[in-house]
Design an enzyme around this catalytic site. Structure first.
Site, PDB file in Angstrom:
ATOM      1  N   LYS A 293       7.841 -25.125  -9.736  1.00 32.44           N
ATOM      2  CA  LYS A 293       7.296 -25.319  -8.424  1.00 32.44           C
ATOM      3  C   LYS A 293       6.225 -26.469  -8.585  1.00 32.44           C
ATOM      4  O   LYS A 293       5.583 -26.593  -9.378  1.00 32.44           O
ATOM      5  CB  LYS A 293       6.553 -24.097  -8.249  1.00 32.44           C
ATOM      6  CG  LYS A 293       5.989 -24.055  -6.680  1.00 32.44           C
ATOM      7  CD  LYS A 293       5.267 -22.537  -6.475  1.00 32.44           C
ATOM      8  CE  LYS A 293       4.830 -22.550  -4.900  1.00 32.44           C
ATOM      9  NZ  LYS A 293       4.285 -21.630  -4.563  1.00 32.44           N
ATOM     10  N   GLU A 384       6.085  -4.365   1.476  1.00 34.14           N
ATOM     11  CA  GLU A 384       5.162  -4.026   2.304  1.00 34.14           C
ATOM     12  C   GLU A 384       5.136  -2.346   2.553  1.00 34.14           C
ATOM     13  O   GLU A 384       4.345  -1.912   2.486  1.00 34.14           O
ATOM     14  CB  GLU A 384       4.916  -4.790   3.579  1.00 34.14           C
ATOM     15  CG  GLU A 384       4.614  -6.414   3.519  1.00 34.14           C
ATOM     16  CD  GLU A 384       5.564  -7.296   3.164  1.00 34.14           C
ATOM     17  OE1 GLU A 384       5.460  -8.380   3.236  1.00 34.14           O
ATOM     18  OE2 GLU A 384       7.002  -6.866   3.052  1.00 34.14           O
ATOM     19  N   ARG A 412       6.520  -4.992   9.107  1.00 38.88           N
ATOM     20  CA  ARG A 412       7.637  -4.582   7.861  1.00 38.88           C
ATOM     21  C   ARG A 412       7.146  -3.269   7.558  1.00 38.88           C
ATOM     22  O   ARG A 412       8.249  -2.805   6.907  1.00 38.88           O
ATOM     23  CB  ARG A 412       7.599  -5.760   7.146  1.00 38.88           C
ATOM     24  CG  ARG A 412       7.623  -7.071   7.287  1.00 38.88           C
ATOM     25  CD  ARG A 412       7.887  -7.827   6.398  1.00 38.88           C
ATOM     26  NE  ARG A 412       9.487  -8.213   5.856  1.00 38.88           N
ATOM     27  CZ  ARG A 412       9.718  -8.916   5.014  1.00 38.88           C
ATOM     28  NH1 ARG A 412       8.995  -9.693   4.348  1.00 38.88           N
ATOM     29  NH2 ARG A 412      11.121  -8.944   4.708  1.00 38.88           N
TER      30      ARG A 412
END
Length: 640
Positions: A293, A384, A412
């Site tokens: 990254k 979640e 969600r």
């Protein structure tokens, strides 16, 4: 191996990019020779740095997939072949290569490019995303839609290792294997989502790096034990067990995928031939890439969390003396910081407090809590639904769970919120961050609906503080409430209200009158209070800080309805089913007849842009509030 050029700052001027100039769209890119691709990738990386320096936005993930983006558009026949990106943080290079290079400076600005893939924006954006872990399901649907077509189409999903922790991913993997769909899943493993990856799956991936030990033991054992058949048979069985422990492909092979990897995803010399071969295969396939990254930008490689996204790089104006004062002036705390400080203070008072987040430690202001109370902190990864239900389990056993979650991500876990928490009337406190509009991140991340979907759930109390101090006090109030409680607060900073260190529980369901005026009463829910007060001062209206959406302050509504000609409800939430609807429902039920003007978010998905611009466009700034009230007053019978 292709080694990207290393940068340590954002380019101040647009770089020279001769190959990128030749390849504004994938069709042109595919005309380049394969040995030109490393240079193209280098130009793309430098141009990406320049664009983000000009506009701000997410870019750490994009830097890591520059080579992959080039390789995919080089080998695929996009847009006929379907390329689905997960989350969208990694798609800036994709946007540059698909005809949007000259518009990158408008990224995340009003009427400009979205920070995420958007179907209306480009035919190359096959699926709109913003929430994680949806790409495999979407790509599978596309593969099934085109099953049996000649010539066949490719369906490719690119998903990050952080997104692989969500249960939806494994539902999709399981279904893909059953259908034997012709699709390729690319796992971009950079060992970093936004926060550090956590959980068993992240640990599983990390075992890849220990596989050299396994290979060494295996080869050495072969030499010794092959001469002793019984011992070699035992060793062979042990080998199969060890494969399951360290071989990264075991999980995916067992699910029915043809697994290849891990390979270096930043090395075009290995990436291109591997991808080319895998695209020739049929059925479900998974390519595991190892990437870095922030690849090629030294600060981002060193701090992938801090450089996940950046603001526009502003040049300091040395001619303005006020700049020094601005640097030295103390910054107002963000609402997430207020939550984080309250969490630490509350934990010091109550040892039963347990804090939970679904992979949003930094964004929710929980870094200090995680350091001070590591045994009482749980990052459950991008899950979640699990975050809410594990909180319910903790509450069943007498703990006091606090779930820190963005409004858009709580959507969600709606079933778990209703069935696992509210139905059982469990004592769980929800700190709902990013409520209302979120500006540049746009509709995928906006918290436009939480008041509507929360207030219809029995047993819950729902609070909307108007400033920083009220946020702290209502968090304490919700925590003291013996049942499910939600406190919603926005992104960014507030009006600068002094925050009282002492915490007190405010009366449940009671608002306060902030200003007395005539004719019109504004019932404000949340952080639009400054605009409401400015409008009221100018027009001599009353203003109430309602604080609670559920239970609503019926006595205060009665009083204001009896003494005013018009009630105006104000909220940064969808008008449909929101706080204003709660007011009108009560008035209807109690038989009171008084005009009500409901101001809030319109029945559209509000696009991206600066938060102040979006509020103005929705009529929720001071001018918009005044104009709407004056128009409604003009229509009342008393005004002829």
């Amino acid at each position: 191996m292709t080694k990207p050029r290393q940068y340590d700052r954002f380019p101040e001027q647009r770089p020279e990019t001769p190959l990128l100039d030749q390849a504004p769209v994938p069709e042109a890119l595919r005309q380049l020779s394969e040995d030109q691709l490393p240079q193209l990738a280098d130009e793309l990386r430098e141009h990406l740095l320049y664009c983000v320096g000009q506009s701000g936005g997410h870019f750490g993930a994009g830097l890591g997939v520059v080579e992959l983006t080039v390789a995919l558009h080089y080998l695929l026949d996009t847009p006929r072949d379907k390329l689905v990106w997960d989350v969208g943080h990694q798609t800036y290079p994709h946007k540059i290569l698909t005809g949007r290079r000259d518009a990158m400076h408008t990224m995340r600005q009003a009427d400009g490019l979205s920070g995420f893939p958007k179907r209306k924006e480009s035919e190359y954006d096959t699926f709109g995303v913003g929430h994680s872990s949806t790409s495999i399901s979407a790509a599978l649907g596309m593969a099934l839609a085109h099953k049996g077509e000649e010539p066949p189409r490719q369906s490719v999903a690119v998903i990050g290792d952080g997104a692989m922790t969500a249960g939806m991913v494994f539902e999709a993997l399981n279904h893909a294997a059953e259908t034997e769909a012709n699709m390729l899943v690319i796992l971009n493993d950079n060992q970093m989502s936004i926060s550090k990856n956590t959980g068993g799956l992240a640990t599983y991936f990390s075992k890849i790096w220990a596989s050299k030990t396994y290979i060494h033991l295996r080869e050495g054992s072969k030499k010794v034990l092959s001469k002793i058949p019984p011992a070699w048979e035992l060793a062979a069985r042990t080998e199969e067990h060890m494969k399951g422990m360290v071989a990264p492909g075991t999980l995916f092979e067992e699910l029915g995928f043809n697994y290849i990897g891990p390979i270096d995803g930043n090395d075009l010399s290995s990436l291109i031939p591997t991808l080319r071969n895998m695209l020739l295969m049929k059925g479900p396939r998974l390519l595991h890439l190892s990437t870095i990254k922030g690849k090629g930008f030294a600060p981002a490689e060193a701090d992938p969390v801090g450089y996940h996204a950046v603001n526009k790089i502003e040049k300091p104006d040395t001619n303005k003396a006020s700049n020094l004062d601005a640097v030295q002036a103390p910054k107002k705390p963000k609402y997430q910081d207020i939550f984080g400080q309250w969490l630490c203070d509350m934990a010091a008072q109550d040892e039963s407090l347990i804090a939970i987040t679904p992979a949003m430690c930094e964004g929710s202001g929980m870094v200090n809590f995680a350091e001070q109370y590591p045994e009482r902190y749980h990052d459950v990864a991008i899950a979640e639904q699990h975050a809410v239900t594990v909180a319910a389990g903790l509450a069943c056993e007498g703990k006091k769970p606090v779930v820190a979650i963005y409004s858009t991500f709580l959507q969600r876990a709606y079933d778990q919120l209703i069935h696992d928490v509210a139905l059982q009337d469990l004592d769980v406190t929800f700190g709902i961050d990013r409520a209302g509009l979120v500006g540049e991140d746009g509709p995928t991340h906006a918290g436009s609906f939480d008041l509507s979907f929360l207030r219809c759930i029995p047993n819950m109390i729902v609070m909307a503080p108007s400033d920083e101090n009220e946020t702290r006090q209502l968090l304490y109030t919700g925590y003291q409430f013996k049942g499910p409680a939600a406190i919603r607060y926005p992104r960014g900073t507030g009006p600068g209200t002094v925050i009282e260190e002492d915490m007190q529980a405010l009366p449940i369901g009671k608002g306060v009158l902030k200003r007395s005026g005539s004719r019109v009463a504004i019932l404000n829910f949340g952080t639009l209070m400054p605009a409401a007060l400015r409008a009221a001062e100018k027009l001599n209206f009353s203003v109430a800080d309602m604080r609670f959406v559920k239970p609503i302050d019926e006595a205060l509504i009665d009083s204001l309805a009896a003494s005013h000609d018009l009630l105006v409800t104000l909220e940064e939430n969808s008008i449909q089913g929101g706080a204003g609807s709660a007011v009108t429902e009560y008035l209807n039920q109690s038989g009171q007849v008084i005009p009500v003007l409901q101001l809030g978010l319109p029945d559209i998905f509000v696009d991206h842009g600066k938060h102040s611009e979006l509020l103005a466009a929705c009529g929720l700034d001071q001018d918009g509030i005044e104009q709407a009230i004056n128009q409604r007053l003009a229509s009342l019978p008393s005004n002829g």
